[in-house]
Design a protein around this motif. Sequence first.
Motif, PDB file in Angstrom:
ATOM      1  N   PRO A   1       0.804  -1.231   0.000  1.00  0.00           N
ATOM      2  CA  PRO A   1       0.000   0.000   0.000  1.00  0.00           C
ATOM      3  C   PRO A   1       0.839   1.285   0.000  1.00  0.00           C
ATOM      4  O   PRO A   1       0.371   2.318  -0.471  1.00  0.00           O
ATOM      5  CB  PRO A   1      -0.831  -0.123   1.284  1.00  0.00           C
ATOM      6  N   TYR A   2       2.065   1.217   0.482  1.00  0.00           N
ATOM      7  CA  TYR A   2       2.931   2.399   0.455  1.00  0.00           C
ATOM      8  C   TYR A   2       3.325   2.780  -0.969  1.00  0.00           C
ATOM      9  O   TYR A   2       3.801   3.891  -1.206  1.00  0.00           O
ATOM     10  CB  TYR A   2       4.194   2.173   1.294  1.00  0.00           C
ATOM     11  N   LEU A   3       3.136   1.878  -1.914  1.00  0.00           N
ATOM     12  CA  LEU A   3       3.509   2.148  -3.302  1.00  0.00           C
ATOM     13  C   LEU A   3       2.343   2.620  -4.162  1.00  0.00           C
ATOM     14  O   LEU A   3       2.536   2.968  -5.319  1.00  0.00           O
ATOM     15  CB  LEU A   3       4.119   0.885  -3.927  1.00  0.00           C
ATOM     16  N   ILE A   4       1.136   2.667  -3.609  1.00  0.00           N
ATOM     17  CA  ILE A   4      -0.031   3.107  -4.376  1.00  0.00           C
ATOM     18  C   ILE A   4       0.161   4.561  -4.792  1.00  0.00           C
ATOM     19  O   ILE A   4       0.459   5.432  -3.970  1.00  0.00           O
ATOM     20  CB  ILE A   4      -1.328   2.934  -3.558  1.00  0.00           C
ATOM     21  N   GLY A   5       0.023   4.801  -6.070  1.00  0.00           N
ATOM     22  CA  GLY A   5       0.150   6.156  -6.601  1.00  0.00           C
ATOM     23  C   GLY A   5       1.587   6.642  -6.748  1.00  0.00           C
ATOM     24  O   GLY A   5       1.812   7.797  -7.115  1.00  0.00           O
ATOM     25  N   VAL A   6       2.551   5.782  -6.484  1.00  0.00           N
ATOM     26  CA  VAL A   6       3.966   6.167  -6.573  1.00  0.00           C
ATOM     27  C   VAL A   6       4.471   5.885  -7.987  1.00  0.00           C
ATOM     28  O   VAL A   6       4.173   4.830  -8.562  1.00  0.00           O
ATOM     29  CB  VAL A   6       4.801   5.384  -5.534  1.00  0.00           C
ATOM     30  N   ASP A   7       5.227   6.811  -8.541  1.00  0.00           N
ATOM     31  CA  ASP A   7       5.873   6.607  -9.835  1.00  0.00           C
ATOM     32  C   ASP A   7       7.035   5.636  -9.596  1.00  0.00           C
ATOM     33  O   ASP A   7       8.088   6.027  -9.090  1.00  0.00           O
ATOM     34  CB  ASP A   7       6.373   7.948 -10.372  1.00  0.00           C
ATOM     35  N   LEU A   8       6.839   4.366  -9.921  1.00  0.00           N
ATOM     36  CA  LEU A   8       7.822   3.336  -9.596  1.00  0.00           C
ATOM     37  C   LEU A   8       9.122   3.491 -10.368  1.00  0.00           C
ATOM     38  O   LEU A   8      10.194   3.161  -9.837  1.00  0.00           O
ATOM     39  CB  LEU A   8       7.225   1.950  -9.796  1.00  0.00           C
ATOM     40  N   ASP A   9       9.072   4.013 -11.579  1.00  0.00           N
ATOM     41  CA  ASP A   9      10.314   4.251 -12.322  1.00  0.00           C
ATOM     42  C   ASP A   9      11.142   5.333 -11.635  1.00  0.00           C
ATOM     43  O   ASP A   9      12.360   5.195 -11.491  1.00  0.00           O
ATOM     44  CB  ASP A   9      10.026   4.653 -13.765  1.00  0.00           C
ATOM     45  N   ARG A  10      10.473   6.381 -11.212  1.00  0.00           N
ATOM     46  CA  ARG A  10      11.177   7.465 -10.514  1.00  0.00           C
ATOM     47  C   ARG A  10      11.720   6.973  -9.165  1.00  0.00           C
ATOM     48  O   ARG A  10      12.853   7.278  -8.796  1.00  0.00           O
ATOM     49  CB  ARG A  10      10.215   8.642 -10.303  1.00  0.00           C
ATOM     50  N   LEU A  11      10.908   6.197  -8.440  1.00  0.00           N
ATOM     51  CA  LEU A  11      11.353   5.643  -7.167  1.00  0.00           C
ATOM     52  C   LEU A  11      12.549   4.729  -7.373  1.00  0.00           C
ATOM     53  O   LEU A  11      13.525   4.794  -6.630  1.00  0.00           O
ATOM     54  CB  LEU A  11      10.212   4.885  -6.486  1.00  0.00           C
TER      55      LEU A  11
ATOM     56  N   ALA B   1      14.779   4.806  -9.756  1.00  0.00           N
ATOM     57  CA  ALA B   1      15.958   5.618 -10.061  1.00  0.00           C
ATOM     58  C   ALA B   1      16.521   6.258  -8.795  1.00  0.00           C
ATOM     59  O   ALA B   1      17.736   6.276  -8.581  1.00  0.00           O
ATOM     60  CB  ALA B   1      15.603   6.686 -11.100  1.00  0.00           C
ATOM     61  N   HIS B   2      15.638   6.776  -7.955  1.00  0.00           N
ATOM     62  CA  HIS B   2      16.067   7.401  -6.697  1.00  0.00           C
ATOM     63  C   HIS B   2      16.730   6.372  -5.776  1.00  0.00           C
ATOM     64  O   HIS B   2      17.795   6.633  -5.206  1.00  0.00           O
ATOM     65  CB  HIS B   2      14.869   8.043  -6.001  1.00  0.00           C
ATOM     66  N   LEU B   3      16.099   5.218  -5.636  1.00  0.00           N
ATOM     67  CA  LEU B   3      16.659   4.184  -4.756  1.00  0.00           C
ATOM     68  C   LEU B   3      17.985   3.653  -5.288  1.00  0.00           C
ATOM     69  O   LEU B   3      18.902   3.379  -4.507  1.00  0.00           O
ATOM     70  CB  LEU B   3      15.658   3.043  -4.583  1.00  0.00           C
ATOM     71  N   THR B   4      18.082   3.508  -6.598  1.00  0.00           N
ATOM     72  CA  THR B   4      19.338   3.044  -7.193  1.00  0.00           C
ATOM     73  C   THR B   4      20.461   4.033  -6.893  1.00  0.00           C
ATOM     74  O   THR B   4      21.549   3.637  -6.470  1.00  0.00           O
ATOM     75  CB  THR B   4      19.175   2.844  -8.708  1.00  0.00           C
ATOM     76  N   ALA B   5      20.186   5.314  -7.069  1.00  0.00           N
ATOM     77  CA  ALA B   5      21.196   6.333  -6.769  1.00  0.00           C
ATOM     78  C   ALA B   5      21.536   6.350  -5.281  1.00  0.00           C
ATOM     79  O   ALA B   5      22.713   6.446  -4.906  1.00  0.00           O
ATOM     80  CB  ALA B   5      20.703   7.703  -7.224  1.00  0.00           C
ATOM     81  N   SER B   6      20.525   6.233  -4.427  1.00  0.00           N
ATOM     82  CA  SER B   6      20.756   6.239  -2.978  1.00  0.00           C
ATOM     83  C   SER B   6      21.569   5.027  -2.542  1.00  0.00           C
ATOM     84  O   SER B   6      22.491   5.150  -1.727  1.00  0.00           O
ATOM     85  CB  SER B   6      19.428   6.254  -2.218  1.00  0.00           C
ATOM     86  N   LEU B   7      21.228   3.862  -3.067  1.00  0.00           N
ATOM     87  CA  LEU B   7      21.951   2.647  -2.703  1.00  0.00           C
ATOM     88  C   LEU B   7      23.386   2.711  -3.203  1.00  0.00           C
ATOM     89  O   LEU B   7      24.318   2.360  -2.471  1.00  0.00           O
ATOM     90  CB  LEU B   7      21.234   1.415  -3.254  1.00  0.00           C
TER      91      LEU B   7
END
Length: 88
Positions: free
Chosen positions: A32-42, A44-50
């Motif tokens: 449910p935390y991913l509902i409405g989230v742009d998964l491609d953008r997320l 990319a952000h997580l990849t950069a953060s990791l």
Amino acid sequence: MTTPQNPEGAITTADIVARWLRLVAADAELSPYLIGVDLDRLAAHLTASLAHGLDGEATQWRGLGLSEAQHRRIVDYLPDDQAAEVGA
């Protein structure tokens, strides 16, 4: 995973994030935390953060509104060596 961008077959941070997102999206409590989230953008952000975190500075998961149990559950989806890097 062997890809045109990764011919040696080494696991990349993008591979780790893609696997992690698939697991979280399939989890009834966390999806449910991913509902409405742009998964491609997320992704990319997580990849950069990791990638940044693995270079020496721990990635923080604060500010997401997750309980400590949910945070541990998320980290459990990371491969063991990456989980240690983000303070499991």
